[in-house]
Motif scaffolding. Structure first.
Motif, mmCIF file in Angstrom:
data_model
loop_
_atom_site.group_PDB
_atom_site.id
_atom_site.type_symbol
_atom_site.label_atom_id
_atom_site.label_comp_id
_atom_site.label_asym_id
_atom_site.label_seq_id
_atom_site.Cartn_x
_atom_site.Cartn_y
_atom_site.Cartn_z
ATOM 1 N N SER A 101 0.845 -1.187 0.000
ATOM 2 C CA SER A 101 0.000 0.000 0.000
ATOM 3 C C SER A 101 0.882 1.240 0.000
ATOM 4 O O SER A 101 2.101 1.171 0.209
ATOM 5 C CB SER A 101 -0.952 -0.019 1.198
ATOM 6 O OG SER A 101 -0.265 -0.312 2.388
ATOM 7 N N ASN A 102 0.282 2.397 -0.249
ATOM 8 C CA ASN A 102 1.038 3.596 -0.606
ATOM 9 C C ASN A 102 2.079 4.031 0.427
ATOM 10 O O ASN A 102 3.234 4.299 0.089
ATOM 11 C CB ASN A 102 0.069 4.744 -0.884
ATOM 12 C CG ASN A 102 -0.735 4.512 -2.145
ATOM 13 O OD1 ASN A 102 -0.212 4.001 -3.120
ATOM 14 N ND2 ASN A 102 -2.002 4.879 -2.127
ATOM 15 N N HIS A 106 6.175 3.895 -0.429
ATOM 16 C CA HIS A 106 6.907 5.146 -0.594
ATOM 17 C C HIS A 106 7.899 5.430 0.539
ATOM 18 O O HIS A 106 8.957 6.016 0.306
ATOM 19 C CB HIS A 106 5.927 6.315 -0.686
ATOM 20 C CG HIS A 106 5.213 6.380 -1.998
ATOM 21 N ND1 HIS A 106 3.906 5.980 -2.156
ATOM 22 C CD2 HIS A 106 5.619 6.779 -3.229
ATOM 23 C CE1 HIS A 106 3.530 6.142 -3.411
ATOM 24 N NE2 HIS A 106 4.559 6.617 -4.083
ATOM 25 N N HIS A 129 2.071 -1.255 -6.247
ATOM 26 C CA HIS A 129 1.396 -0.658 -5.100
ATOM 27 C C HIS A 129 -0.081 -0.407 -5.407
ATOM 28 O O HIS A 129 -0.492 -0.251 -6.547
ATOM 29 C CB HIS A 129 2.091 0.636 -4.651
ATOM 30 C CG HIS A 129 2.047 1.754 -5.651
ATOM 31 N ND1 HIS A 129 1.014 2.649 -5.702
ATOM 32 C CD2 HIS A 129 2.915 2.119 -6.621
ATOM 33 C CE1 HIS A 129 1.238 3.521 -6.660
ATOM 34 N NE2 HIS A 129 2.383 3.222 -7.241
ATOM 35 N N SER A 230 -2.114 12.415 -2.662
ATOM 36 C CA SER A 230 -0.923 11.735 -2.152
ATOM 37 C C SER A 230 -0.363 12.430 -0.930
ATOM 38 O O SER A 230 -0.595 13.628 -0.711
ATOM 39 C CB SER A 230 0.166 11.682 -3.235
ATOM 40 O OG SER A 230 0.728 12.964 -3.446
#
Length: 312
Positions: A101-102, A106, A129, A230
């Motif tokens: 997942s994000n 990241h 992702h 985001s």
């Protein structure tokens, strides 16, 4: 050296997943006519068509769905074989396919993957992702070997194992005059602030909503100036405004170190959650198991391992 699956089968798998020859060509780094040629040769060998074609659209027919199931099994067998052959020489070989997942993809996985690559340079890495539901779908169709997600689901075919603990914190730019140099805020003060948050549907938003109810704050009563897609865009917005946001502590490490952003304590409010490894029930392969153990050991060293180690 590795033993590879027939290229035509790999082309078929790509076309079957995308249901689009153009996308398959891009993924396989070949031309669209080459995709069509490989599919036709495979269909000739199978003695039947594998796709139904309606204009520009394609979909798997009954034979194609059966072929896809066995093609994926074949790929897994070859990967296992290559791994076992490598282990005979004390070497791990193959491609590790992860889904995350994000926040994880990241801010957490990159450093782990870099260390893993140094330790196991013979393993190639691929990371996709998406949200937790997407990660489950990628696991079920065997596009990935192991997922790392921000939440649990009620899918009985999935096995979840606690990875590390996360904390979601209230954040704003350093020196924001709205703080008036206070060390912490009373929960009711949250209603006087302006926010920038993730778009509706974010799993993080749901976690925040539930936590706010514990201090008698209605999520919908917050004054949200803008929704962004985001965490990176939210951090950029915060650095230039007097707005606030709720973000993962793992996502703001650099900003806390350089003094761009600061955490704002809220009396009585704690927003904790866990990150999880997820995979279908059954035996896990050599590569995902190696990575899982490596990730745990890395966070033990850094004091971030969630020691409960719950398996669900």
């Amino acid at each position: 050296m590795m033993i590879n699956v027939d290229f035509k089968i790999l082309v078929f798998i790509s076309a079957a997943k995308h249901l689009n020859f153009t996308r398959a060509a891009k993924e396989m780094n070949i031309s669209q006519p080459a995709v069509s040629k490989n599919i036709k040769e495979l269909e000739a060998q199978a003695g039947r068509s594998l796709f139904e074609r309606t204009g520009q659209r394609i979909r798997l027919n009954e034979a194609g769905r059966l072929f896809f199931e066995y093609a994926m099994r074949l790929v897994n067998v070859y990967e296992t074989l290559n791994g076992e052959l490598g282990l005979l020489d004390g070497i791990l070989l193959g491609e590790l396919r992860l889904g995350a997942s994000n926040t994880l993809s990241h801010y957490i996985l990159p450093n782990i993957l870099a260390d893993f690559h140094i330790a196991f340079s013979t393993i190639s890495l691929k990371v996709l992702h998406g949200n937790s539901r997407m990660i489950e779908e990628l696991l079920l169709d065997r596009t990935i070997d192991l997922g790392v997600t921000e939440g649990l689901s009620d899918n009985p075919s999935m096995k979840y194992e606690t990875f590390i603990k996360d904390e979601v914190v209230l954040v704003t730019r350093s020196g924001n005059p709205k703080l008036e140099q206070v060390d912490s805020l009373h929960p009711q003060k949250l209603l006087e602030l302006e926010y920038v948050l993730r778009e509706d549907g974010s799993g993080t938003n749901e976690i925040i909503r539930k936590a706010l109810t514990t201090v008698d704050i209605d999520w919908h009563a917050l004054y949200v100036k803008v929704y962004l897609a985001s965490t990176e865009s939210i951090k950029s917005f915060l650095s230039k405004t007097d707005c606030f946001s709720f973000l993962s502590i793992h996502a703001i490490t650099a900003e806390l170190q350089n003094g761009t952003l600061q955490i704002v304590e809220v009396d009585g409010l704690t927003i904790d959650r866990n990150f999880y490894f997820v995979r279908p029930h059954g035996v896990i392969g050599h590569l995902p198991e190696t990575f899982r153990k490596f990730a745990y050991e890395r966070f033990v060293k850094n004091g971030l391992f969630h020691s409960e180690g719950n398996v669900l």
